[in-house]
Design a protein around this motif. Structure first.
Motif, PDB file in Angstrom:
ATOM      1  N   VAL A  10      19.119  -4.175  -7.587  1.00 54.13           N
ATOM      2  CA  VAL A  10      19.926  -4.858  -6.608  1.00 54.13           C
ATOM      3  C   VAL A  10      19.056  -5.952  -5.752  1.00 54.13           C
ATOM      4  O   VAL A  10      19.490  -7.288  -5.916  1.00 54.13           O
ATOM      5  CB  VAL A  10      20.515  -4.128  -5.798  1.00 54.13           C
ATOM      6  N   THR A  11      18.100  -5.480  -5.396  1.00 51.02           N
ATOM      7  CA  THR A  11      17.069  -6.523  -4.592  1.00 51.02           C
ATOM      8  C   THR A  11      16.640  -7.741  -5.541  1.00 51.02           C
ATOM      9  O   THR A  11      16.615  -8.787  -5.170  1.00 51.02           O
ATOM     10  CB  THR A  11      15.862  -5.815  -3.883  1.00 51.02           C
ATOM     11  N   TYR A  12      16.041  -7.336  -6.697  1.00 57.82           N
ATOM     12  CA  TYR A  12      15.639  -8.082  -7.687  1.00 57.82           C
ATOM     13  C   TYR A  12      16.955  -9.265  -8.037  1.00 57.82           C
ATOM     14  O   TYR A  12      16.689 -10.553  -8.204  1.00 57.82           O
ATOM     15  CB  TYR A  12      15.070  -7.555  -8.980  1.00 57.82           C
ATOM     16  N   ALA A  13      18.025  -8.699  -8.087  1.00 61.34           N
ATOM     17  CA  ALA A  13      19.321  -9.528  -8.503  1.00 61.34           C
ATOM     18  C   ALA A  13      19.417 -10.414  -7.406  1.00 61.34           C
ATOM     19  O   ALA A  13      19.952 -11.596  -7.880  1.00 61.34           O
ATOM     20  CB  ALA A  13      20.646  -8.643  -8.664  1.00 61.34           C
ATOM     21  N   ARG A  14      19.320 -10.207  -6.263  1.00 53.80           N
ATOM     22  CA  ARG A  14      19.753 -11.161  -5.177  1.00 53.80           C
ATOM     23  C   ARG A  14      18.682 -12.135  -4.930  1.00 53.80           C
ATOM     24  O   ARG A  14      18.759 -13.422  -4.739  1.00 53.80           O
ATOM     25  CB  ARG A  14      19.959 -10.362  -3.894  1.00 53.80           C
ATOM     26  N   PHE A  15      17.298 -11.666  -4.802  1.00 54.77           N
ATOM     27  CA  PHE A  15      16.399 -12.535  -4.326  1.00 54.77           C
ATOM     28  C   PHE A  15      15.114 -13.068  -5.463  1.00 54.77           C
ATOM     29  O   PHE A  15      14.372 -13.692  -5.455  1.00 54.77           O
ATOM     30  CB  PHE A  15      15.385 -11.703  -3.058  1.00 54.77           C
ATOM     31  N   ASN A  16      15.435 -12.106  -6.542  1.00 58.16           N
ATOM     32  CA  ASN A  16      14.507 -12.554  -7.700  1.00 58.16           C
ATOM     33  C   ASN A  16      13.181 -12.266  -7.525  1.00 58.16           C
ATOM     34  O   ASN A  16      12.180 -12.830  -7.894  1.00 58.16           O
ATOM     35  CB  ASN A  16      14.750 -14.171  -8.032  1.00 58.16           C
ATOM     36  N   ILE A  17      12.895 -11.152  -6.671  1.00 57.72           N
ATOM     37  CA  ILE A  17      11.738 -10.778  -6.400  1.00 57.72           C
ATOM     38  C   ILE A  17      11.618  -9.059  -6.652  1.00 57.72           C
ATOM     39  O   ILE A  17      12.454  -8.327  -6.219  1.00 57.72           O
ATOM     40  CB  ILE A  17      11.225 -10.861  -4.560  1.00 57.72           C
ATOM     41  N   LEU A  18      10.776  -8.832  -7.555  1.00 56.82           N
ATOM     42  CA  LEU A  18      10.487  -7.425  -7.697  1.00 56.82           C
ATOM     43  C   LEU A  18       9.776  -6.761  -6.646  1.00 56.82           C
ATOM     44  O   LEU A  18       8.595  -6.926  -6.603  1.00 56.82           O
ATOM     45  CB  LEU A  18       9.654  -7.428  -9.283  1.00 56.82           C
ATOM     46  N   VAL A  19      10.527  -5.789  -6.145  1.00 54.01           N
ATOM     47  CA  VAL A  19       9.609  -5.122  -4.965  1.00 54.01           C
ATOM     48  C   VAL A  19       9.648  -3.614  -5.302  1.00 54.01           C
ATOM     49  O   VAL A  19      10.610  -3.014  -5.419  1.00 54.01           O
ATOM     50  CB  VAL A  19      10.709  -5.195  -3.685  1.00 54.01           C
ATOM     51  N   LEU A  20       8.344  -3.241  -5.559  1.00 48.01           N
ATOM     52  CA  LEU A  20       7.958  -1.836  -5.841  1.00 48.01           C
ATOM     53  C   LEU A  20       7.594  -0.918  -4.850  1.00 48.01           C
ATOM     54  O   LEU A  20       6.885  -1.797  -3.752  1.00 48.01           O
ATOM     55  CB  LEU A  20       7.054  -1.769  -7.098  1.00 48.01           C
ATOM     56  N   PRO A  21       7.790   0.151  -4.841  1.00 54.63           N
ATOM     57  CA  PRO A  21       6.935   1.252  -3.595  1.00 54.63           C
ATOM     58  C   PRO A  21       5.391   0.778  -3.727  1.00 54.63           C
ATOM     59  O   PRO A  21       4.835   0.893  -4.650  1.00 54.63           O
ATOM     60  CB  PRO A  21       7.388   2.667  -4.268  1.00 54.63           C
ATOM     61  N   GLU A  22       4.965   0.827  -2.425  1.00 58.63           N
ATOM     62  CA  GLU A  22       3.491   0.753  -2.276  1.00 58.63           C
ATOM     63  C   GLU A  22       2.924   1.933  -2.835  1.00 58.63           C
ATOM     64  O   GLU A  22       1.560   1.735  -3.542  1.00 58.63           O
ATOM     65  CB  GLU A  22       3.128   0.663  -0.767  1.00 58.63           C
ATOM     66  N   ASN A  23       3.115   3.144  -2.643  1.00 54.23           N
ATOM     67  CA  ASN A  23       2.551   4.450  -2.988  1.00 54.23           C
ATOM     68  C   ASN A  23       3.450   5.232  -3.618  1.00 54.23           C
ATOM     69  O   ASN A  23       4.031   6.085  -3.116  1.00 54.23           O
ATOM     70  CB  ASN A  23       1.934   5.135  -1.886  1.00 54.23           C
ATOM     71  N   PRO A  24       3.827   5.016  -4.881  1.00 52.92           N
ATOM     72  CA  PRO A  24       4.748   5.542  -5.681  1.00 52.92           C
ATOM     73  C   PRO A  24       4.502   7.051  -5.891  1.00 52.92           C
ATOM     74  O   PRO A  24       5.620   8.058  -5.671  1.00 52.92           O
ATOM     75  CB  PRO A  24       4.909   5.050  -7.168  1.00 52.92           C
ATOM     76  N   VAL A  25       3.101   7.560  -6.164  1.00 57.57           N
ATOM     77  CA  VAL A  25       3.154   9.006  -6.212  1.00 57.57           C
ATOM     78  C   VAL A  25       3.397   9.757  -4.828  1.00 57.57           C
ATOM     79  O   VAL A  25       3.922  10.730  -4.852  1.00 57.57           O
ATOM     80  CB  VAL A  25       1.471   9.157  -6.475  1.00 57.57           C
ATOM     81  N   LEU A  26       2.924   9.245  -3.805  1.00 61.33           N
ATOM     82  CA  LEU A  26       3.239   9.824  -2.371  1.00 61.33           C
ATOM     83  C   LEU A  26       4.721   9.739  -2.045  1.00 61.33           C
ATOM     84  O   LEU A  26       5.279  10.738  -1.608  1.00 61.33           O
ATOM     85  CB  LEU A  26       2.424   8.973  -1.388  1.00 61.33           C
ATOM     86  N   LEU A  27       5.370   8.895  -2.580  1.00 63.54           N
ATOM     87  CA  LEU A  27       6.866   8.657  -2.270  1.00 63.54           C
ATOM     88  C   LEU A  27       7.561   9.793  -3.209  1.00 63.54           C
ATOM     89  O   LEU A  27       8.315  10.410  -2.679  1.00 63.54           O
ATOM     90  CB  LEU A  27       7.439   7.235  -3.093  1.00 63.54           C
TER      91      LEU A  27
END
Length: 285
Positions: free
Chosen positions: A127-144
């Protein structure tokens, strides 16, 4: 793996109630979060916008994900009522032993809660990408993911404790109490605005939600009040990664989480001997 684990996971994955409350209901709040709660009249420079979205999506992973996990936990609570008599029968006349049942039920609960939380993460990114056209991924996916698994363990034992407590009463008053997992997650949602300082360690789940934000955004965890006083967004507007006025101690947060898991697990195991099975007729009533 026995058939119990398979059918438990299948039942949760195909439950219309779990899919509605865990996915569609959460998606509604994600759309509100991205399209309504984020008010940006003029877009800032891309580097500042990316930092702001990194923090904003991290807050959504945590606090909206908690709502999704709480919704699934309600289903886990109710399922204990529905299966209480059947499990007692199966553990006596089949290969499903009480210990194997407990282990597989625990695994199924954690997998279900974590999966729905990860679905929330994926929806926030989309949804964030759909609005802002920016792919925002978690900084530390393993810890998340590790923090989400801990959240699943906590909510599983909390749900099991509630169910066994009601069964131990002799009558399943689930109408009044089975909503407690979701109520707990909504109470923790309030820490977006309320800074509890050191009192946050006394609450179940609240410290973990802050750690999830930290892992996803790469910032220091706060004791609460993320949206209080504008400190978060002022730092982002200045192009800096924010430092909270009151930082959360990671070690204390993990110890608090472990303590709550142990308390709920011990209470659940203690109540197991006192709880009786509920027949389908009683459950229907």
């Amino acid at each position: 793996m026995t058939l119990y684990l398979f059918y438990k996971l299948k039942g949760i994955a195909t439950s219309r109630s779990a899919l509605f409350w865990g996915i569609l209901f959460t998606l509604f709040w994600i759309l509100m979060w991205v399209y309504v709660f984020i008010q940006i009249e003029e877009l800032p420079p891309r580097d500042i916008l990316e930092k702001a979205l990194k923090v904003d999506t991290a807050l959504a992973y945590s606090y909206l994900g908690a709502i999704s996990m709480g919704s699934v936990s309600i289903g886990l609570t109710i399922s204990i009522f529905a299966s209480s008599s059947a499990v007692a029968f199966a553990s006596r006349f089949t290969k499903l032993t009480p210990s194997r049942y407990l282990i597989e039920d625990f695994l199924a609960g954690i997998v279900a809660i974590t999966t729905f939380a990860l679905a929330c993460v994926a929806m926030v990114v989309a949804v964030t990408y759909a609005r802002f056209n920016i792919l925002v991924l978690p900084e530390n996916p393993v810890l998340l993911v590790l923090y989400l698994i801990l959240s699943g363990a906590l909510l599983y034992w909390f749900s099991r404790f509630i169910a066994l407590f009601m069964l131990a009463l002799g009558k399943p008053r689930f109408q009044a109490l089975n909503m407690l997992p979701l109520i707990l997650t909504f109470l923790n949602y309030a820490t977006l605005w309320v800074d509890l300082e050191n009192r946050v360690y006394a609450l179940p789940l609240a410290p973990l939600l802050s750690l999830i934000v930290s892992a996803a955004a790469g910032i220091e965890p706060a004791t609460g009040g993320w949206l209080l006083g504008g400190w978060l967004w002022m730092a982002l507007k200045q192009g800096e990664m924010p430092k909270p006025p009151s930082s959360l101690d990671t070690y204390s947060a993990l110890m608090s989480t472990a303590a709550w898991i142990i308390v709920f697990a011990a209470a659940s195991l203690s109540l197991t001997r006192r709880a009786r099975g509920v027949t389908l007729e009683e459950f229907a009533e």
